[in-house]
Write an enzyme that holds these catalytic residues in place. Structure first.
Site, PDB file in Angstrom:
ATOM      1  N   GLU A 102       0.827  -1.218   0.000  1.00 28.95           N
ATOM      2  CA  GLU A 102       0.000   0.000   0.000  1.00 28.95           C
ATOM      3  C   GLU A 102       0.859   1.265   0.000  1.00 28.95           C
ATOM      4  O   GLU A 102       0.416   2.338   0.417  1.00 28.95           O
ATOM      5  CB  GLU A 102      -1.001  -0.031   1.160  1.00 28.95           C
ATOM      6  CG  GLU A 102      -1.831  -1.314   1.169  1.00 28.95           C
ATOM      7  CD  GLU A 102      -3.345  -1.143   1.062  1.00 28.95           C
ATOM      8  OE1 GLU A 102      -3.846  -0.085   1.412  1.00 28.95           O
ATOM      9  OE2 GLU A 102      -4.011  -2.099   0.611  1.00 28.95           O
ATOM     10  N   HIS A 150      -3.136   1.706   8.115  1.00 27.10           N
ATOM     11  CA  HIS A 150      -1.846   2.117   7.531  1.00 27.10           C
ATOM     12  C   HIS A 150      -1.021   2.733   8.646  1.00 27.10           C
ATOM     13  O   HIS A 150      -1.573   3.349   9.565  1.00 27.10           O
ATOM     14  CB  HIS A 150      -2.023   3.187   6.445  1.00 27.10           C
ATOM     15  CG  HIS A 150      -2.693   2.699   5.196  1.00 27.10           C
ATOM     16  ND1 HIS A 150      -3.690   3.397   4.564  1.00 27.10           N
ATOM     17  CD2 HIS A 150      -2.482   1.586   4.459  1.00 27.10           C
ATOM     18  CE1 HIS A 150      -4.076   2.736   3.481  1.00 27.10           C
ATOM     19  NE2 HIS A 150      -3.362   1.626   3.405  1.00 27.10           N
ATOM     20  N   CYS A 172      -2.742  11.457   3.905  1.00 29.33           N
ATOM     21  CA  CYS A 172      -3.181  10.374   3.005  1.00 29.33           C
ATOM     22  C   CYS A 172      -3.347  10.887   1.582  1.00 29.33           C
ATOM     23  O   CYS A 172      -3.226  10.133   0.620  1.00 29.33           O
ATOM     24  CB  CYS A 172      -4.537   9.820   3.421  1.00 29.33           C
ATOM     25  SG  CYS A 172      -4.581   9.090   5.035  1.00 29.33           S
TER      26      CYS A 172
HETATM   27  O1  SUG Z   1      -7.738   2.402   1.700  1.00 27.47           O
HETATM   28  N1  SUG Z   1     -10.556   4.410   2.175  1.00 27.47           N
HETATM   29  C1  SUG Z   1      -9.109   4.330   2.033  1.00 27.47           C
HETATM   30  C2  SUG Z   1      -8.415   5.349   2.904  1.00 27.47           C
HETATM   31  C3  SUG Z   1      -6.956   5.437   2.608  1.00 27.47           C
HETATM   32  C4  SUG Z   1      -6.226   6.350   3.535  1.00 27.47           C
HETATM   33  N2  SUG Z   1      -4.874   6.430   3.191  1.00 27.47           N
HETATM   34  C5  SUG Z   1      -3.837   6.499   4.066  1.00 27.47           C
HETATM   35  N3  SUG Z   1      -3.966   6.188   5.306  1.00 27.47           N
HETATM   36  N4  SUG Z   1      -2.672   6.809   3.594  1.00 27.47           N
HETATM   37  C6  SUG Z   1      -8.637   2.913   2.364  1.00 27.47           C
HETATM   38  O2  SUG Z   1      -9.190   2.328   3.311  1.00 27.47           O
HETATM   39  C7  SUG Z   1     -12.845   3.913   1.592  1.00 27.47           C
HETATM   40  C8  SUG Z   1     -13.635   3.812   0.326  1.00 27.47           C
HETATM   41  C9  SUG Z   1     -15.076   3.560   0.558  1.00 27.47           C
HETATM   42  O3  SUG Z   1     -15.446   3.004   1.584  1.00 27.47           O
HETATM   43  O4  SUG Z   1     -15.880   3.941  -0.319  1.00 27.47           O
HETATM   44  C10 SUG Z   1     -11.349   3.786   1.345  1.00 27.47           C
HETATM   45  O5  SUG Z   1     -10.949   3.141   0.400  1.00 27.47           O
END
Ligand code: SUG
Length: 449
Positions: A172, A256, A378
């Site tokens: 990721e 993460h 993020c």
């Molecule tokens: O991968 N949310 C993302 C959030 C990513 C955050 N990034 C970092 N921490 N760097 C994930 O969980 C939610 C999409 C939805 O539910 O429609 C989502 O993919």
């Protein structure tokens, strides 16, 4: 060498699909009404802030959604309204995935090295496969193409497609890597954080206390993936550390590492329950930093008694973005949610006391992204280059007064104001969203080199 940021423009189909694995915000906001226009303007306003602070800021436009090609690959004809209906009824997560705007979280797009730390002096970007999630895997090919285009003139940056998207190789990207560097000689070390160690963890942690292997949520990053990515980045082995996430943290919603630790230059801010064997790991990281970079690492560890893990996850304090301003001082851009939390306010005062370079604290409103588990850090991918190399990157990806003006007006007039997932059963809405993606793509192509 300078640090610069690449953010992903939030797309018109932004919605709450509840798809984020181990992501409490995403899971708890599933099916809520979303506000794509507000979401995109919030993201853009963070980019405007960075631009106004004099930081080089780039953006990548939203890949096309709905993703007809992806939908076809899983058995639905995107041009057939009945297929959309059938998909919504029987495979709602597939329907949501084909419309997902999760590409907005650029910290997951790739891993990045700086040439000064590498075996051949070349900087690299390894695109993340995002293989853990149904909706995110499609991003890797799209972002690869865009990153290749962004850096196509650059001799000092190589873009690598990434490792295969297989369960044992879940990756990721930068959200699970902290580069700690010496601001004077620019040299850095890399802390790769993983959740699932597989067999490699048994070998590496053989001498130390094992932690319970089962977590409530499947972890998103494997040690094997981190090791292979570090190898592709060609970072000197002496500049790399692999650290395992604490299983309590994963269970509490730390999907993460950037939800529980952050770093800037020689400063590491970390919650005391972030890593397995944390005291030992921090000691090792400090030793490496001193040996490789010739100065001491400054660590501020926040105890559970000062800020509970749950509160850290709720407010995303550790997802704040720290930047160096032109006079050498730092600014910390925190999610607005931090302003409403008393323990976090107290911690911010403590952080400023310990790290006096953080002169300014600003709060940014990213309500829509936060409700899907994504804070300020993020939304951006950090990269490093010289001033000249940054100037030579294509202007069509640059955030400046002209692009801001266009994007703000375009988003305000064309993005849907509110949507729920079932609204995308309407073919006119789908066509409009597709037209928006094409227009943003054409704007880049036709407007400037
Ligand atoms: O991968 N949310 C993302 C959030 C990513 C955050 N990034 C970092 N921490 N760097 C994930 O969980 C939610 C999409 C939805 O539910 O429609 C989502 O993919």
């Amino acid at each position: 060498m300078l640090e610069f940021n690449i953010d992903g423009l939030i797309g018109p189909t932004h919605h709450f699909g509840g798809l984020g694995i181990g992501n409490i915000a995403s899971e708890s906001n599933r099916s809520r009404v979303s506000h794509p226009r507000l979401a995109a303007l919030e993201g853009l306003s963070k980019m405007r802030k960075l631009h106004e602070l004099g930081k080089p800021q780039f953006f990548l436009p939203p890949p096309k959604r709905p993703n007809g090609r992806w939908l076809k690959a899983v058995g639905f004809d995107h041009s057939n309204p009945d297929d959309w209906k059938r998909c919504f009824e029987f495979f709602p997560t597939v329907f949501s995935s084909a419309l997902s705007s999760s590409f907005m979280w650029m910290a997951n797009a790739a891993s990045v090295s700086a040439g000064v730390d590498c075996k051949d002096g070349k900087s690299r970007v390894v695109v993340a496969n995002l293989a853990a999630s149904l909706h995110r895997g499609q991003e890797c090919e799209e972002r690869f193409m865009q990153l290749v285009d962004l850096f196509h003139h650059s001799n000092s940056m190589e873009i690598i497609a990434g490792i295969p998207g297989l369960t044992p190789l879940r990756d990721e990207g930068a959200a699970n890597i902290m580069r700690l560097w010496n601001a004077h000689n620019h040299q850095g070390i890399y802390v790769f954080v993983y959740g699932d160690g597989g067999r490699d963890a048994i070998e590496k942690n053989g001498a130390s206390t094992p932690q319970r292997s089962a977590t409530l949520h499947p972890s998103r990053q494997t040690l094997l993936a981190s090791r292979l990515v570090s190898n592709l980045l060609r970072i000197h082995d002496t500049r790399i550390h692999f650290v395992q996430q604490h299983s309590d943290a994963i269970d509490a919603g730390v999907f993460h590492n950037d939800v529980i630790a952050t770093s800037h230059e020689n400063f590491l801010l970390v919650h005391s329950r972030a890593f397995h064997n944390q005291p030992l790991e921090l000691e090792r990281i400090s030793d490496t930093f001193l040996r490789q970079n010739g100065e001491a690492l400054r660590i501020l560890e926040i105890e559970e008694s000062e800020l509970a893990l749950e509160e850290a996850v709720k407010t995303y304090l550790f997802n704040s973005q720290i930047v160096t301003l032109s006079d050498g001082h730092w600014m910390m851009l925190c999610p607005q949610e931090c302003q409403q939390s008393e323990p976090v306010q107290k911690m911010l005062r403590r952080i400023q006391k310990v790290e006096s370079r953080i002169r300014d604290i600003a709060f940014v409103s990213l309500r829509e992204s936060m409700a899907n588990g994504g804070g300020p850090a993020c939304l951006r991918l950090r990269a490093y280059a010289t001033e000249r190399e940054i100037r030579e990157l294509p202007a069509r990806y640059r955030i400046d007064d002209e692009s801001l003006d266009f994007l703000e007006r375009f988003i305000a007039s064309e993005y849907p104001e509110t949507v729920r997932l079932h609204d995308f059963l309407d073919s006119d809405l789908r066509a409009h969203c597709e037209w928006i993606s094409n227009s943003l793509f054409d704007y880049r192509k036709s407007s400037r080199p």
